[in-house]
Design a protein around this motif. Sequence first.
Motif, PDB file in Angstrom:
ATOM      1  N   GLN A  20       0.847  -1.182   0.000  1.00 15.82           N
ATOM      2  CA  GLN A  20       0.000   0.000   0.000  1.00 15.82           C
ATOM      3  C   GLN A  20       0.894   1.246   0.000  1.00 15.82           C
ATOM      4  N   PRO A  21       0.723   2.163  -0.954  1.00 15.69           N
ATOM      5  CA  PRO A  21       1.565   3.357  -0.972  1.00 15.69           C
ATOM      6  C   PRO A  21       1.160   4.348   0.115  1.00 15.69           C
ATOM      7  N   LEU A  22       2.047   5.275   0.405  1.00 14.09           N
ATOM      8  CA  LEU A  22       1.757   6.299   1.392  1.00 14.09           C
ATOM      9  C   LEU A  22       0.559   7.143   0.971  1.00 14.09           C
ATOM     10  N   ASP A  23       0.460   7.377  -0.332  1.00 11.12           N
ATOM     11  CA  ASP A  23      -0.665   8.129  -0.895  1.00 11.12           C
ATOM     12  C   ASP A  23      -1.301   7.266  -1.973  1.00 11.12           C
ATOM     13  N   PRO A  24      -2.386   6.551  -1.665  1.00 10.45           N
ATOM     14  CA  PRO A  24      -2.941   5.577  -2.616  1.00 10.45           C
ATOM     15  C   PRO A  24      -3.719   6.237  -3.763  1.00 10.45           C
ATOM     16  N   ARG A  25      -2.982   6.992  -4.568  1.00 15.15           N
ATOM     17  CA  ARG A  25      -3.597   7.659  -5.716  1.00 15.15           C
ATOM     18  C   ARG A  25      -2.755   7.412  -6.959  1.00 15.15           C
ATOM     19  N   VAL A  26      -3.404   7.548  -8.117  1.00 16.60           N
ATOM     20  CA  VAL A  26      -2.704   7.622  -9.388  1.00 16.60           C
ATOM     21  C   VAL A  26      -2.385   9.092  -9.637  1.00 16.60           C
ATOM     22  N   VAL A  27      -1.154   9.375 -10.021  1.00 16.21           N
ATOM     23  CA  VAL A  27      -0.710  10.757 -10.190  1.00 16.21           C
ATOM     24  C   VAL A  27      -0.376  11.026 -11.654  1.00 16.21           C
ATOM     25  N   THR A  28      -0.038  12.267 -11.964  1.00 19.34           N
ATOM     26  CA  THR A  28       0.363  12.638 -13.318  1.00 19.34           C
ATOM     27  C   THR A  28       1.811  13.109 -13.315  1.00 19.34           C
ATOM     28  N   PRO A  29       2.503  12.999 -14.454  1.00 22.44           N
ATOM     29  CA  PRO A  29       3.870  13.519 -14.521  1.00 22.44           C
ATOM     30  C   PRO A  29       3.952  14.998 -14.155  1.00 22.44           C
ATOM     31  N   ALA A  30       2.971  15.794 -14.587  1.00 17.11           N
ATOM     32  CA  ALA A  30       2.983  17.227 -14.281  1.00 17.11           C
ATOM     33  C   ALA A  30       2.875  17.463 -12.782  1.00 17.11           C
ATOM     34  N   GLU A  31       2.039  16.693 -12.118  1.00 13.21           N
ATOM     35  CA  GLU A  31       1.878  16.826 -10.668  1.00 13.21           C
ATOM     36  C   GLU A  31       3.173  16.503  -9.943  1.00 13.21           C
ATOM     37  N   ILE A  32       3.828  15.431 -10.331  1.00 13.28           N
ATOM     38  CA  ILE A  32       5.080  15.044  -9.686  1.00 13.28           C
ATOM     39  C   ILE A  32       6.179  16.055  -9.984  1.00 13.28           C
ATOM     40  N   ARG A  33       6.220  16.557 -11.217  1.00 17.80           N
ATOM     41  CA  ARG A  33       7.221  17.552 -11.577  1.00 17.80           C
ATOM     42  C   ARG A  33       7.062  18.814 -10.738  1.00 17.80           C
ATOM     43  N   GLU A  34       5.827  19.204 -10.492  1.00 22.77           N
ATOM     44  CA  GLU A  34       5.576  20.399  -9.677  1.00 22.77           C
ATOM     45  C   GLU A  34       5.954  20.158  -8.220  1.00 22.77           C
ATOM     46  N   ARG A  35       5.685  18.955  -7.730  1.00 20.75           N
ATOM     47  CA  ARG A  35       5.950  18.642  -6.326  1.00 20.75           C
ATOM     48  C   ARG A  35       7.431  18.436  -6.058  1.00 20.75           C
ATOM     49  N   PHE A  36       8.123  17.838  -7.041  1.00 20.66           N
ATOM     50  CA  PHE A  36       9.539  17.526  -6.860  1.00 20.66           C
ATOM     51  C   PHE A  36      10.352  18.094  -8.019  1.00 20.66           C
ATOM     52  N   PRO A  37      10.951  19.259  -7.856  1.00 20.53           N
ATOM     53  CA  PRO A  37      11.843  19.775  -8.892  1.00 20.53           C
ATOM     54  C   PRO A  37      12.966  18.787  -9.167  1.00 20.53           C
ATOM     55  N   ARG A  38      13.657  18.953 -10.275  1.00 18.86           N
ATOM     56  CA  ARG A  38      14.666  17.979 -10.707  1.00 18.86           C
ATOM     57  C   ARG A  38      15.701  17.684  -9.616  1.00 18.86           C
ATOM     58  N   GLY A  39      16.126  18.685  -8.906  1.00 18.33           N
ATOM     59  CA  GLY A  39      17.141  18.457  -7.878  1.00 18.33           C
ATOM     60  C   GLY A  39      16.676  17.617  -6.721  1.00 18.33           C
ATOM     61  N   ALA A  40      15.353  17.478  -6.555  1.00 16.55           N
ATOM     62  CA  ALA A  40      14.806  16.698  -5.438  1.00 16.55           C
ATOM     63  C   ALA A  40      14.510  15.270  -5.834  1.00 16.55           C
ATOM     64  N   MET A  41      14.889  14.857  -7.047  1.00 14.50           N
ATOM     65  CA  MET A  41      14.507  13.536  -7.533  1.00 14.50           C
ATOM     66  C   MET A  41      15.688  12.681  -7.944  1.00 14.50           C
ATOM     67  N   VAL A  42      16.853  12.914  -7.338  1.00 14.10           N
ATOM     68  CA  VAL A  42      18.033  12.119  -7.692  1.00 14.10           C
ATOM     69  C   VAL A  42      17.841  10.686  -7.209  1.00 14.10           C
ATOM     70  N   PRO A  43      17.934   9.670  -8.093  1.00 14.54           N
ATOM     71  CA  PRO A  43      17.767   8.282  -7.666  1.00 14.54           C
ATOM     72  C   PRO A  43      18.816   7.871  -6.642  1.00 14.54           C
ATOM     73  N   GLN A  44      18.408   7.045  -5.685  1.00 17.32           N
ATOM     74  CA  GLN A  44      19.311   6.519  -4.685  1.00 17.32           C
ATOM     75  C   GLN A  44      19.832   5.154  -5.129  1.00 17.32           C
ATOM     76  N   ALA A  45      20.819   4.649  -4.403  1.00 10.11           N
ATOM     77  CA  ALA A  45      21.402   3.363  -4.768  1.00 10.11           C
ATOM     78  C   ALA A  45      20.432   2.222  -4.505  1.00 10.11           C
ATOM     79  N   VAL A  46      20.520   1.199  -5.340  1.00  7.47           N
ATOM     80  CA  VAL A  46      19.703  -0.002  -5.139  1.00  7.47           C
ATOM     81  C   VAL A  46      20.133  -0.693  -3.869  1.00  7.47           C
TER      82      VAL A  46
END
Length: 310
Positions: free
Chosen positions: A284-310
């Motif tokens: 179960q996700p923290l926020d059980p919704r389907v989102v849009t790319p635009a919504e995520i882009r607005e919420r997390f600017p590029r600098g806030a979305m750096v992938p972490q190590a596996v």
Amino acid sequence: MSELVVNRPREDYGFFGPGSPSWKIWAAPTALIGFQRSVVLEHFDPFLAAAVADMSGIYSDPAGRLDRTLAYFLTVATADGRTALALSDHLMTVHAQATGIEPITGNRYSANNPASQLWIHVTGWHSVLKCYEMYGPGPLSAVEEQRYWEECVIAAELQTCKASDVPRSRDEVREYFAEVRPRLCTSERANRAMHYLLRTPRAQGKTKFATFSRLVAPATIATLPGWMRTMGGFDQPALLDKAIAPAVRTAVRVGSSPKNMTTALKVIAPMTGKVLERHLRDEQPLDPRVVTPAEIRERFPRGAMVPQAV
């Protein structure tokens, strides 16, 4: 493409969510056949063929290339929105370095060119659907198919192609292939790459992937129209097309259990296996919704979305 975020909690249902055709088709074992099909067809675009030959190290690591590419598409289809968008941003950064001169036309190529990105996107989404229909559960319902192509358009927002250029139905896919066909071609380098991906030599410790590619190749070729087979120089007898289908369907049924799928992927495509394993946890996700790319882009600017190590 490098690292994937798989250890933090799932934030949302991503761009499509439970019950979506994308979740069903991209997480099916037939996606492996579809992706051999897709990475082979990429080379019909001369600019992509040049980028792959110059940058990807395809001959030293064909398994890695298939794994990274499929992991990207599976992440976009099934992961939460921030993970998918972060990986897309990273991939676009890597692609930005893949530029040069295409030797056939003498024109400059870029892996991020919108037309080339559209070819990658359409062949990927069409190929996994085609193989799902031929070797998996069969055709989608009319409603599911319409939704699948709508989801294909959403996924294209993560690449450089324009959403308005993405086909929105099977008929539009046919129109797209007819439109681009005069621009497609092969070359010595493209042919070498396509045949290498279809039947990877048993060398450099790649025995398992070489065996996989050779077993899957006849099933992949059987899904292709005659003009693509002729152009690529990898046609096969119609009798083999007919004989291979029932054997592949049986193998797909056996491999459809989550345990069998993840076990096989850990051998063939370990990065993709991690993405699938995360998806199949069904947490179960923290926020059980389907989102849009635009919504995520607005919420997390590029600098806030750096992938972490596996």
